[in-house]
Scaffold this motif. Structure first.
Motif, short mmCIF file in Angstrom:
data_model
loop_
_atom_site.label_atom_id
_atom_site.label_comp_id
_atom_site.label_asym_id
_atom_site.label_seq_id
_atom_site.Cartn_x
_atom_site.Cartn_y
_atom_site.Cartn_z
N ARG A 139 -7.70 -2.94 -8.76
CA ARG A 139 -6.54 -3.54 -9.42
C ARG A 139 -6.61 -5.07 -9.41
N ASP A 165 -2.99 6.08 -2.15
CA ASP A 165 -3.92 5.04 -2.57
C ASP A 165 -5.28 5.27 -1.92
N ASP A 181 -9.36 2.16 -5.35
CA ASP A 181 -8.34 2.02 -6.39
C ASP A 181 -7.57 0.72 -6.25
N ILE A 182 -7.20 0.38 -5.00
CA ILE A 182 -6.46 -0.86 -4.78
C ILE A 182 -7.33 -2.06 -5.18
N VAL A 223 0.84 -1.19 0.00
CA VAL A 223 0.00 0.00 0.00
C VAL A 223 0.88 1.25 0.00
N ARG A 224 0.55 2.20 -0.87
CA ARG A 224 1.32 3.43 -1.00
C ARG A 224 0.49 4.63 -0.55
#
Length: 384
Positions: free
Chosen positions: A47, A39, A43-44, A35-36
């Motif tokens: 993916r 984020d 959105d995560i 996790v950035r």
């Protein structure tokens, strides 16, 4: 016997969780994802999940994720394979930095969360209003003294929001086949009449602009959208007229602008995406905030369903873009004026939206993803 039943029930829950994860994870998912900062949970999930709005149901099935909102930058999502298929989990880690990442980009929505309200038309009409400014100015900017009527209960030091009506929502009980300004079918039975932005005189702060909608002046009122354009603080109350100082504003305030109480907590900071608990009757896209004819991802729309229709924060819809009506140039002798030779194309998938603020019959939603511009009149269906 009870112990065996509990073990059996636990095994069933585990199987269901594995099946749900296996059914939703994309086949090309990575083994892990870190996790950035920046984020969002949507959105995560988009993916590696085929249905990103189901992430709370899947992630809550894992003991590592005690709260699906409490996921932080630096956390590693493990998408490992087990005997039952792919599983989602968090690798153990001691958290020492940052705030939990949000479900949606709240930083992009704060303006809409704080500055837009939908109110009963009578409530707007009865609200206090501005009647003048110091030195007989026509407009006021921050620091100016302003004067208002009907602030009888106001106390010195109390702050009020200054609002300006922008749209009037009406329900017409059915589509009549009209077309809008750009040739699209009329937006269902629920429309938004754009209010005049040039004239605003007390005691009525708004009038309708018939240039914007063929339905103007007709239909059942379902609320008036008002935009918060500033804040004022009461200096003194002198009988019928109260004196205030304009603290801040995004626009020049003018006579006829209304005063409303300041909302301490105008919105919910957490959103759990979910399908509608009950499907409203023919919900539609009825308006935009910063667009003329269409919107895309990360833009805000208004829809014709609200809390009275069972809609709450986090409700997710699929938007079906209206199919065009095109001439059939193959059948018989083609004539552009012969409307009977036109064919209606089917609706197409447009994108997903998630509701972030609700009122009785109108809600605001964020466009989470879009394959094409979403327009007024587009249908809302279950998120599949």
């Amino acid at each position: 016997m009870i112990k065996k039943f509990a073990m059996l029930l636990g095994g069933m829950f585990f199987t269901v969780a594995v099946y749900a994860a296996a059914a939703q994870i994309r086949p090309d998912h990575p083994d892990t994802y870190t996790v950035r900062r920046g984020d969002t949970l949507w959105d995560i999930s988009a993916r590696f999940l085929s249905k990103p709005w189901l992430w709370p149901e899947i992630w809550q099935a894992n003991p590592q994720v005690r709260n699906p909102h409490l996921i932080y930058p630096g956390d590693v999502l493990n998408l490992s394979m087990t005997g039952g298929g792919p599983r989602i989990g968090l690798q153990p880690r001691v958290r020492t930095d940052g705030d939990a990442i949000p479900a949606i980009p709240l930083s992009e929505l704060r303006m809409f969360l704080k500055e837009l309200r939908v109110m009963d038309a009578d409530e707007v009409e009865r609200s206090p209003y501005l009647v003048g400014f110091e030195e007989n100015h026509l407009r006021a900017t921050p620091g100016n003294k302003i004067y208002a009527r009907d602030l009888d209960a106001a106390q010195p030091g109390q702050r009020w929001a200054i609002v300006r009506p922008t749209n009037r929502f009406r329900d017409h009980g059915g589509s009549d086949g009209n077309v809008d300004m750009i040739g699209n079918p009329s937006h269902g039975s629920f429309v938004a009449d754009e209010l005049d932005s040039d004239v605003s005189m007390a005691p009525s702060p708004w009038r309708e602009d018939s240039r914007h909608d063929t339905h103007t002046g007709k239909g059942d009122d379902r609320g008036v959208e008002v935009s918060v354009i500033g804040t004022a603080e009461v200096i003194a109350t002198n009988g019928d007229v109260s004196s205030l100082v304009l603290v801040d504003s995004t626009l020049e305030v003018r006579k006829g602008d209304r005063l409303m109480p300041v909302e301490d907590k105008p919105y919910d900071p957490y959103f759990y995406p979910h399908a509608p608990k009950s499907m409203p009757a023919d919900p539609r896209v009825i308006g935009f905030t910063d667009a003329l004819s269409g919107v895309g991802s990360r833009q805000v729309i208004s829809i014709s369903a609200g809390s009275a229709d069972g809609i709450d924060n986090g409700t997710t819809f699929t938007v079906m873009s209206q199919g065009e009506k095109i001439p059939d140039e193959v059948s018989g002798n083609y004539n552009r004026r012969d409307t009977s030779r036109k064919v209606q194309l089917p609706d197409e998938f447009g994108g997903h939206i998630m509701v972030f603020r609700t009122f009785d019959h109108v809600s605001y939603a964020l466009v989470m993803d879009a394959l094409r511009p979403l327009r007024k009149g587009d249908r809302l269906v279950l998120p599949e």
